[in-house]
Write a protein that holds these residues in place. Structure first.
Motif, PDB file in Angstrom:
ATOM      1  N   THR A   1       1.148   5.352   0.498  1.00  0.00           N
ATOM      2  CA  THR A   1       0.523   6.562   1.033  1.00  0.00           C
ATOM      3  C   THR A   1       1.325   7.765   0.548  1.00  0.00           C
ATOM      4  OG1 THR A   1      -0.201   5.380   3.002  1.00  0.00           O
ATOM      5  CG2 THR A   1      -0.166   7.782   3.132  1.00  0.00           C
TER       6      THR A   1
ATOM      7  N   HIS B   1       0.848  -1.196   0.000  1.00  0.00           N
ATOM      8  CA  HIS B   1       0.000   0.000   0.000  1.00  0.00           C
ATOM      9  C   HIS B   1       0.883   1.245   0.000  1.00  0.00           C
ATOM     10  CE1 HIS B   1      -3.855   2.022   0.433  1.00  0.00           C
ATOM     11  NE2 HIS B   1      -3.142   2.959   1.047  1.00  0.00           N
TER      12      HIS B   1
ATOM     13  N   GLU C   1      -2.991  11.662   1.628  1.00  0.00           N
ATOM     14  CA  GLU C   1      -3.286  12.307   2.911  1.00  0.00           C
ATOM     15  C   GLU C   1      -2.721  13.719   2.933  1.00  0.00           C
ATOM     16  OE1 GLU C   1      -1.634  10.039   6.083  1.00  0.00           O
ATOM     17  OE2 GLU C   1      -2.917   8.302   5.715  1.00  0.00           O
TER      18      GLU C   1
ATOM     19  N   CYS D   1      -3.417   3.277  -3.529  1.00  0.00           N
ATOM     20  CA  CYS D   1      -2.792   4.479  -2.956  1.00  0.00           C
ATOM     21  C   CYS D   1      -3.794   5.247  -2.093  1.00  0.00           C
ATOM     22  CB  CYS D   1      -2.300   5.411  -4.053  1.00  0.00           C
ATOM     23  SG  CYS D   1      -0.995   4.697  -5.058  1.00  0.00           S
ATOM     24  N   THR D   2      -3.278   5.840  -1.054  1.00  0.00           N
ATOM     25  CA  THR D   2      -4.054   6.759  -0.230  1.00  0.00           C
ATOM     26  C   THR D   2      -3.352   8.108  -0.265  1.00  0.00           C
ATOM     27  OG1 THR D   2      -4.611   4.934   1.240  1.00  0.00           O
ATOM     28  CG2 THR D   2      -5.003   7.155   2.080  1.00  0.00           C
TER      29      THR D   2
END
Lengths: 161, 757
Positions: free
Chosen positions: B97, B95, B131, B128-129
């Motif tokens: 970020t 994952h 933030e 993908c995140t």
């Protein structure tokens, strides 16, 4: 104590009767989805449903809702299922800052509920909520998609397809 | 073309490499005072990588700083004077970020910036995140913005200039910025920071893959968060490779993709913040709730510079739910158990304020100041032959009028200060809050919330609402207090778009050539770049005249371009009519040496079918303006019914270089048209007895659904550097409407808002 139904649940709020519904919702009931913006019933950011009608909650004393049913943006969806307008708002990527959109959604959903045959032009003429980011183009597209879907659904129900 | 977007310093020859910065995430030196020495630029030095706590790769671009003649990058590591911004985290479960050092205020910056990085990384967007980075020095972007702005020759946005002294080029002055403004997020941070970080990480992952598969790196491709070796069919996830990748040397020159290699950039991607905004869950500064919180309402001296002379607190103190009356130097606040109780009690007070000797000022006074300032700088008589045209334009003070009024929650307890609010720059807000509290910055924590509109109102230098909240929190300590401004307070205490007057003189001949363009306009000394028209004109004499201000001013969406778009494109229209030429053809011919402008103008005219017939009583107006690195042309179709101005349709053509997220780019232009139209038709902040007269939306009206025209938008992609999109759509709205009104009515309206005689 003011007793009323809030998003389907009975509530009892210990607030002065003249306090606007907006602040009772936000600060006593803890539902901050209903927004404060103008405080004089002009911009519509605080719109909620009162017995199914759209009202500007900053200008409704909480005493006036005793024994009645209030729906806020938090209660617009049917459980996990979003209201068709909420889904259209996502599909059409309507919100920008998003601050006005709860009020916008509550105002338009009440209109659609009361006048199921409303056209998107009539929505445009009737809704006076302010969006400072200027998302009107997409609001119209999203409303159009819901109104059209309703027509198709009606056609389907009437065996016209 | 693969290098057209390389960092601004790419042309600077690298010097010898400095020690490799290896900085574990979460253990980064943040001492601002240590970043006092410039080092020579080295590409190896400005990107750092390291193993993340708990596994994974972290990567970031070091601070870029501006020096008088060139750009420098501050390396991390050696002597501890550098820093590392950590923008990417990849975990072993694959994952990714991305931490974006900008705020979300509806412009879609987080999504667009994340796309730029993920494109270069070749990660799978769905893995993908994105933030928002916290308010920490390691995420300061002032370096990048300032370096970028200096490199491309764009004037420094006023909000930066006002908050910091650029003359001395001290690095520390930029360390404290983590700002979202000036339409710089994509073209600054995105292009020069995040893309590079993504490309660097990809190179390192490829290198790790080459080791693992025992093949040459050149045979590998990265795609969808995996590294593939197609000849052998081997592949590994980024997560599987990230441990080794984080130990590798940084690539000396990560390859950036050319635009034709893009697979993610240029596709429409949904914004992650939207679902929360349609169910009422998005948390704005106004919505913050803390345990045992009190609420405050406030009234400041209505005249700028005024102070609180005296107030009898007893009427408020006698009211139910009121806890205390807090007197500040220039304001009085009431703290109560609810905002409504606080505001009711505040309304019961009769505070006396001083007026700083400005109680006589009204709008006419201010207009007189500006006229007098321009009288001091008369334009020279033209020497050229041809028709001389002169005109005077004027625009009023404007409020940002964000839908969310100013609000902030503050708590002073146990030697620390916590502030919850919406701000366009959480890092400099931290410094402001610390100063009011009398604490070190390290003891201050900013919890940035969603912004219910920014448009420039929540920029550095305009954090009065935060200062007030902290001041009131001193009185309620250790309890937290939420300060909420009424709409009326918000309307009266803005940082307004300045009142500006301009005088123009042009010489035009029969074929439609402009022989002279001269203008003087009031404004700040830094204004002026926006006032230079793109047309081929030999004799230009353009200068700003500084003038006294009365109200506080700030950056209002599109800043000085908001007035100069109206001035210049109205005046160009006047010259076209004086020459007896069609306004579109007149402009088009004068743009023969400006092909990007000309293409944009032609596109807008095509979209609107410029020469086609319209119903009686309607006409089209055209305007084109470049700002923030993008060119926008509008054609507005306008009519008049019962004395009311109706705008039926706007066709908008845009060249912003590269379109990152098309659906959000479109939304920015839609919004800009409405923003510009509200100003053209309705907005005017007026002054009486020294104070702002306007109170609420009825006297600062907005375009609503029924008045909103249909807006058609077309983007022209070009090889030009990436331009901004949050603001450039605003300036060409008002002149296109005014020019159309002239075509309909014969009235040339030179003041905003537009009022027909």
């Amino acid at each position: 104590m003011i007793d009323f139904t809030l998003n389907g649940e009975a509530v009892s709020l210990d607030v002065p009767p003249e306090m606007p519904l907006l602040w009772a919702l936000r600060e006593s009931a803890g539902l901050t989805g209903t927004k404060f913006s103008c405080g004089i019933g002009n911009c519509g950011a605080c719109t909620v449903h009162l017995d199914g009608a759209a009202v500007r909650s900053c200008s409704v004393p909480v005493a006036n809702v005793a024994g009645r049913a209030v729906i806020t943006i938090e209660g617009l969806a049917d459980g996990e299922a979003l209201h068709p307008l909420q889904q259209a708002w996502i599909d059409h990527q309507v919100p920008q800052c998003g601050y006005c959109q709860p009020g916008m959604l509550m105002a338009i959903s009440a209109l659609l509920e009361r006048r199921p045959d409303v056209t998107d032009e009539q929505v445009t003429e009737s809704i006076t909520n302010i969006c400072r980011c200027g998302t009107y183009e997409r609001i119209r597209s999203a409303v159009q998609s819901v109104v059209q879907k309703t027509d198709e659904d009606l056609d389907e129900e009437n065996g016209n397809v | 073309m693969s290098d057209e977007l390389t960092p601004p310093s790419a042309s600077t020859p690298p010097t010898e490499p400095s020690p490799e910065p290896i900085t574990p995430f979460g253990k980064i030196s943040t001492g601002a005072g240590k970043r006092s020495r410039l080092r020579k630029w080295t590409r190896r030095a400005f990107i750092g990588a390291g193993a993340a706590a708990g596994g994974g790769l972290v990567l970031g671009v070091g601070g870029i700083v501006f020096s008088p003649n060139r750009l420098s990058y501050v390396p991390d590591g050696a002597e501890g004077e550098g820093h590392l911004t950590t923008w990417i985290r990849i975990t072993p479960n694959n994952h990714t970020t991305v931490l974006v050092p900008h705020c979300e205020m509806g412009q879609g910056a987080l999504t667009g910036l994340g796309m730029l990085l993920v494109e270069e990384l070749d990660a799978d967007w769905n893995l993908c995140t994105i933030e928002e980075a916290p308010a920490e020095d390691i995420y300061a972007n002032g370096y990048i913005l300032h370096a970028f702005l200096g490199e491309v020759g764009v004037s420094i946005p006023g909000f930066m200039g006002r908050a910091f002294d650029f003359g001395s080029f001290k690095m520390a002055q930029f360390a404290g910025l983590q700002v979202t403004g000036g339409s710089t997020s994509t073209r600054g941070t995105g292009v020069f920071g995040l893309r590079l970080a993504g490309a660097t990480a990809r190179e390192m992952l490829l290198e790790a893959g080459a080791e693992q598969f025992g093949v040459s790196k050149a045979e590998l491709v990265a795609r969808d968060s995996r590294v593939h070796h197609e000849p052998s069919g081997q592949s590994a996830t980024f997560g599987e490779l990230v441990g080794r990748a984080s130990e590798l040397d940084l690539p000396s020159s990560p390859r950036l993709k050319s635009r034709d290699e893009y697979r993610l950039v240029g596709t429409s991607q949904d914004r992650a913040d939207i679902p929360g905004k349609v169910v009422g869950e998005a948390g704005y500064g106004m919505d913050v709730v803390r345990p045992d919180m009190a609420y405050a309402a406030i009234m400041r001296a209505p005249v700028p510079g005024g102070q609180l002379a005296q107030v009898d607190p007893s009427p408020a103190e006698a009211m139910n739910g009121v806890e205390q009356v807090v007197q500040l130097d220039d304001a009085v606040a009431v703290v109560a158990k609810s905002y409504w109780h606080a505001q009711q009690a505040l309304d019961a007070l009769e505070p006396q304020f001083t007026d700083a000797g400005l109680g006589h000022v009204d709008t006419a006074t201010i207009r007189g100041w500006h006229a007098a300032a321009l009288d001091e700088e008369p334009l020279a008589e033209p020497t050229q032959g041809g028709q001389v045209v002169t005109a005077e334009y004027c625009v009023p003070y404007l409020s940002h009028a964000t839908m969310e009024p100013m609000a902030a929650t503050a708590q002073l307890a146990d030697g620390r200060l916590d502030v919850w609010c919406g701000t366009q720059d959480p890092l400099s807000t931290r410094g402001v809050a610390a100063a009011v509290a009398g604490l070190e910055r390290d003891a201050v924590y900013i919890h940035n919330q969603q912004l219910g509109g920014g448009f420039g109102r929540r920029l550095p230098g305009t954090y009065d609402y935060v200062e007030q909240a902290v001041a009131v929190a001193k009185a309620t300590a250790p309890r937290p207090v939420k300060l909420v401004w009424s709409r009326e307070e918000d309307m009266r205490h803005g940082y307004y778009r300045p009142f500006v007057m301009g005088r123009f003189q042009g010489v035009v001949d029969e074929p439609g050539r402009i022989h002279r363009w001269a203008s003087r306009f009031t404004g700040r000394a830094t204004d002026g770049l926006e006032a230079d028209p793109p047309y081929g004109i030999k004799d230009k004499d353009i200068a700003v005249v500084t003038s006294p201000a009365h109200l506080r001013t700030g950056e209002w969406r599109s800043v000085a371009a908001s007035q100069h778009g109206f001035f210049a494109e109205s005046f160009a229209d006047e010259l076209a009519h004086a020459a007896g030429r069609d306004p579109f053809e007149f402009r088009r011919e004068l743009l023969s040496d400006a092909p990007r402008h000309r293409a944009v103008l032609e596109r807008a005219a095509d979209m609107a079918r410029w020469a086609s017939a319209l119903p009686d009583g309607r006409a089209r107006g055209i305007a084109i303006f470049e700002s923030f690195g993008s060119i926008v042309a509008n054609v507005c179709e306008v009519g008049v019914e019962n004395g009311r101005i109706l705008v039926y349709r706007v066709d908008s053509a845009v060249d912003c270089g590269l379109v990152v997220n098309p659906q959000q780019a479109l939304a920015q232009i839609h919004g800009s048209v409405i923003f510009g139209l509200s100003a053209a038709l309705f907005h005017e902040i007026t002054v009486k007895e020294g104070a702002v007269e306007n109170r609420n939306f009825p006297d600062f009206n907005m375009v609503r659904l029924a008045q909103a025209p249909r807006v058609n938008v077309s983007f022209i992609e070009s090889d030009a550097p990436v331009g901004g999109l949050g603001e450039p759509g605003v300036p060409p709205v008002a002149p296109a409407v005014a020019n159309a009104l002239f075509a309909v009515t014969g009235q040339r309206l030179r003041d905003l808002p537009l009022h027909l005689a």
